[in-house]
Design a protein around this motif. Structure first.
Motif, PDB file in Angstrom:
ATOM      1  N   ASP A  38       0.822  -1.204   0.000  1.00 16.61           N
ATOM      2  CA  ASP A  38       0.000   0.000   0.000  1.00 16.61           C
ATOM      3  C   ASP A  38       0.859   1.259   0.000  1.00 16.61           C
ATOM      4  OD1 ASP A  38       0.571  -1.039   2.733  1.00 16.61           O
ATOM      5  OD2 ASP A  38      -0.398   0.833   3.368  1.00 16.61           O
ATOM      6  N   SER A  41       1.442   3.876  -2.856  1.00 19.44           N
ATOM      7  CA  SER A  41       0.626   5.084  -3.026  1.00 19.44           C
ATOM      8  C   SER A  41       1.454   6.352  -2.819  1.00 19.44           C
ATOM      9  CB  SER A  41      -0.569   5.075  -2.074  1.00 19.44           C
ATOM     10  OG  SER A  41      -0.121   5.144  -0.731  1.00 19.44           O
ATOM     11  N   THR A  44       2.540   7.064  -6.315  1.00 17.32           N
ATOM     12  CA  THR A  44       1.456   7.535  -7.187  1.00 17.32           C
ATOM     13  C   THR A  44       1.035   8.953  -6.812  1.00 17.32           C
ATOM     14  OG1 THR A  44      -0.251   6.437  -5.840  1.00 17.32           O
ATOM     15  CG2 THR A  44       0.604   5.234  -7.744  1.00 17.32           C
ATOM     16  N   ALA A  90      -0.437  -0.525  -9.378  1.00 16.72           N
ATOM     17  CA  ALA A  90      -0.848   0.660  -8.616  1.00 16.72           C
ATOM     18  C   ALA A  90      -1.057   1.855  -9.540  1.00 16.72           C
ATOM     19  CB  ALA A  90       0.191   0.983  -7.548  1.00 16.72           C
ATOM     20  N   HIS A  94      -4.450   4.010 -10.339  1.00 16.20           N
ATOM     21  CA  HIS A  94      -4.421   5.461 -10.168  1.00 16.20           C
ATOM     22  C   HIS A  94      -4.918   6.185 -11.422  1.00 16.20           C
ATOM     23  CE1 HIS A  94      -3.033   9.149  -8.282  1.00 16.20           C
ATOM     24  NE2 HIS A  94      -2.478   9.495  -9.421  1.00 16.20           N
TER      25      HIS A  94
END
Length: 158
Positions: A38, A41, A44, A90, A94
């Motif tokens: 996670d 992120s 991103t 990911a 996004h």
């Protein structure tokens, strides 16, 4: 380190090229320690402005180009394709809302995670997402009924 070499190249590139390049070093191993995927992120979020600036290509049904993508995101992990794939997944999650909005599709209630279930869990779910039975482990196509409880005659079972 390859990342440092690329960063040095970007810094030494001609001004016009430098203006078009963005380099975001992300130490996956350090950032995602303990299988904390996670944490991708963070990357991103860091590149969000660039992704929006790149835009998406949209072609109308009549063939007219409405929008044109103006950039790409390249990822690389020197020693592990799995890490590259985690980051690419990911990034796909996004970018998907941006792509859908460009098509004027509602995104507010979209559960992006559900849209990519097949890519994340397709191999483990037991569900055959492509419609064929190639991977279901059922080998009944050899006409041998001995393991299926059928009789040994040549008549089709009803």
């Amino acid at each position: 380190d390859v990342g440092d070499a690329f960063e040095a190249y970007v810094r030494s590139a001609p001004r016009a090229l430098r203006a078009a390049l963005r380099y975001h070093k992300f130490d996956f191993h350090a950032e995602c320690r303990g299988n904390r995927y996670d944490k991708v992120s963070r990357l991103t979020q860091r590149i969000d402005a660039d992704v929006h600036e790149h835009g998406v290509t949209v072609v109308a049904a009549n063939g007219n180009t409405i929008g044109k993508q103006r950039g790409v995101v390249r990822t690389n992990c020197i020693d592990c394709l799995d890490r590259t794939n985690v980051v690419q997944s990911a990034l796909a999650r996004h970018v998907l809302p941006l792509q859908l909005r460009s098509l004027l599709l509602p995104v507010d209630s979209l559960d992006v995670a559900r849209c990519v279930v097949a890519s994340d869990d397709g191999d483990d779910s037991g569900d055959d997402v492509d419609g064929d039975d190639a991977d279901d482990g059922d080998n009944d196509d050899d006409d041998d009924d001995s393991d299926s409880g059928g009789d040994d005659d040549d008549e089709p079972d009803a």
